[in-house]
Design a protein around this motif. Structure first.
Motif, PDB file in Angstrom:
ATOM      1  N   GLU A 113      78.223  79.136  62.249  1.00  0.00           N
ATOM      2  CA  GLU A 113      78.112  80.527  61.779  1.00  0.00           C
ATOM      3  C   GLU A 113      78.890  80.715  60.472  1.00  0.00           C
ATOM      4  OE1 GLU A 113      79.536  82.535  65.248  1.00  0.00           O
ATOM      5  OE2 GLU A 113      77.581  82.476  66.228  1.00  0.00           O
ATOM      6  N   PHE A 114      80.042  80.077  60.354  1.00  0.00           N
ATOM      7  CA  PHE A 114      80.833  80.134  59.121  1.00  0.00           C
ATOM      8  C   PHE A 114      80.062  79.496  57.965  1.00  0.00           C
ATOM      9  CE2 PHE A 114      83.771  77.679  56.366  1.00  0.00           C
ATOM     10  CZ  PHE A 114      84.451  78.722  55.770  1.00  0.00           C
ATOM     11  N   TYR A 115      79.470  78.327  58.200  1.00  0.00           N
ATOM     12  CA  TYR A 115      78.798  77.596  57.132  1.00  0.00           C
ATOM     13  C   TYR A 115      77.475  78.235  56.709  1.00  0.00           C
ATOM     14  CZ  TYR A 115      82.354  74.104  57.989  1.00  0.00           C
ATOM     15  OH  TYR A 115      83.551  73.466  58.114  1.00  0.00           O
ATOM     16  N   GLN A 116      76.890  79.034  57.561  1.00  0.00           N
ATOM     17  CA  GLN A 116      75.636  79.695  57.197  1.00  0.00           C
ATOM     18  C   GLN A 116      75.809  80.609  55.989  1.00  0.00           C
ATOM     19  OE1 GLN A 116      74.513  81.370  61.043  1.00  0.00           O
ATOM     20  NE2 GLN A 116      72.920  79.809  61.276  1.00  0.00           N
ATOM     21  N   GLN A 117      76.987  81.193  55.819  1.00  0.00           N
ATOM     22  CA  GLN A 117      77.195  82.083  54.680  1.00  0.00           C
ATOM     23  C   GLN A 117      77.161  81.340  53.344  1.00  0.00           C
ATOM     24  OE1 GLN A 117      81.334  83.710  54.396  1.00  0.00           O
ATOM     25  NE2 GLN A 117      81.664  82.376  56.160  1.00  0.00           N
ATOM     26  N   PHE A 118      77.228  80.018  53.391  1.00  0.00           N
ATOM     27  CA  PHE A 118      77.154  79.210  52.176  1.00  0.00           C
ATOM     28  C   PHE A 118      75.773  78.582  51.998  1.00  0.00           C
ATOM     29  CE2 PHE A 118      81.585  79.378  53.453  1.00  0.00           C
ATOM     30  CZ  PHE A 118      82.170  79.840  52.283  1.00  0.00           C
ATOM     31  N   GLY A 119      74.817  78.995  52.810  1.00  0.00           N
ATOM     32  CA  GLY A 119      73.444  78.530  52.673  1.00  0.00           C
ATOM     33  C   GLY A 119      73.038  77.415  53.612  1.00  0.00           C
ATOM     34  N   PHE A 120      73.939  76.924  54.442  1.00  0.00           N
ATOM     35  CA  PHE A 120      73.589  75.863  55.384  1.00  0.00           C
ATOM     36  C   PHE A 120      72.779  76.446  56.531  1.00  0.00           C
ATOM     37  CE2 PHE A 120      77.137  74.132  53.094  1.00  0.00           C
ATOM     38  CZ  PHE A 120      76.798  72.805  52.940  1.00  0.00           C
ATOM     39  N   ARG A 121      71.834  75.674  57.031  1.00  0.00           N
ATOM     40  CA  ARG A 121      70.975  76.096  58.123  1.00  0.00           C
ATOM     41  C   ARG A 121      70.948  75.019  59.202  1.00  0.00           C
ATOM     42  NH1 ARG A 121      72.053  80.111  56.416  1.00  0.00           N
ATOM     43  NH2 ARG A 121      70.893  81.442  55.027  1.00  0.00           N
ATOM     44  N   LEU A 122      70.854  75.459  60.444  1.00  0.00           N
ATOM     45  CA  LEU A 122      70.690  74.523  61.554  1.00  0.00           C
ATOM     46  C   LEU A 122      69.355  73.804  61.392  1.00  0.00           C
ATOM     47  CD1 LEU A 122      71.939  76.820  64.450  1.00  0.00           C
ATOM     48  CD2 LEU A 122      73.141  74.870  63.459  1.00  0.00           C
ATOM     49  N   VAL A 123      69.311  72.536  61.737  1.00  0.00           N
ATOM     50  CA  VAL A 123      68.080  71.770  61.567  1.00  0.00           C
ATOM     51  C   VAL A 123      67.376  71.471  62.886  1.00  0.00           C
ATOM     52  CG1 VAL A 123      68.788  70.740  59.378  1.00  0.00           C
ATOM     53  CG2 VAL A 123      69.330  69.581  61.527  1.00  0.00           C
ATOM     54  N   ALA A 124      68.058  71.630  64.009  1.00  0.00           N
ATOM     55  CA  ALA A 124      67.434  71.394  65.316  1.00  0.00           C
ATOM     56  C   ALA A 124      66.416  72.495  65.589  1.00  0.00           C
ATOM     57  CB  ALA A 124      68.496  71.372  66.414  1.00  0.00           C
TER      58      ALA A 124
END
Length: 135
Positions: A113-124
């Motif tokens: 959830e923290f990393y999503q604010q930097f544009g990362f997305r779950l891939v599963a």
């Protein structure tokens, strides 16, 4: 003195100590001495000479990069240093990495959830992160 953030590589001993203090897995002195100088980008937060936060990006610099070692000393957690470290790393990624480079990371628990604010997305479920730890 207020903590300062700078693009720099931590020394192996302080790197290992901060990882431990922040609850990250232990790394050997030999591995740290070999790996740290090969960082594509590294950020340190210091209060005076004391390392209180860090983060790195490793990889080949063209095709694949990987965010690692995001760590903040317990006394400094909850004050936005993790966010500042990630923002500094991502500023470097956006400024220096070529288009279409793949930037990855492994987020434990709900840290995604923290990393999503930097544009990362779950891939599963399309893909699954995997890890092999040598003993």
């Amino acid at each position: 003195m207020a903590p300062r953030l700078a693009l720099e590589v931590p020394a192996a001993d302080e790197y290992r100590a901060l990882r431990s203090a922040a609850g990250l897995s232990a790394m050997s002195a030999e591995a740290a001495a070999t790996g740290l100088p090969a960082s594509w980008c590294s950020v340190c937060v210091r209060e005076g000479d004391e390392l209180i936060g860090m983060g790195r990006v490793v990889g080949d610099g063209g095709l694949f990069l990987f965010v690692v070692d995001i760590a903040v000393a317990p006394a400094w957690q909850g004050q936005g240093w993790g966010r500042r470290i990630m923002q500094a790393l991502m500023d470097e990624v956006h400024a220096r990495a070529p288009s279409r480079a793949m930037i990855g990371l492994i987020a434990e628990g709900t840290a995604f959830e923290f990393y999503q604010q930097f544009g990362f997305r779950l891939v599963a479920p399309a893909a699954h992160g995997m890890l092999l730890r040598l003993s």
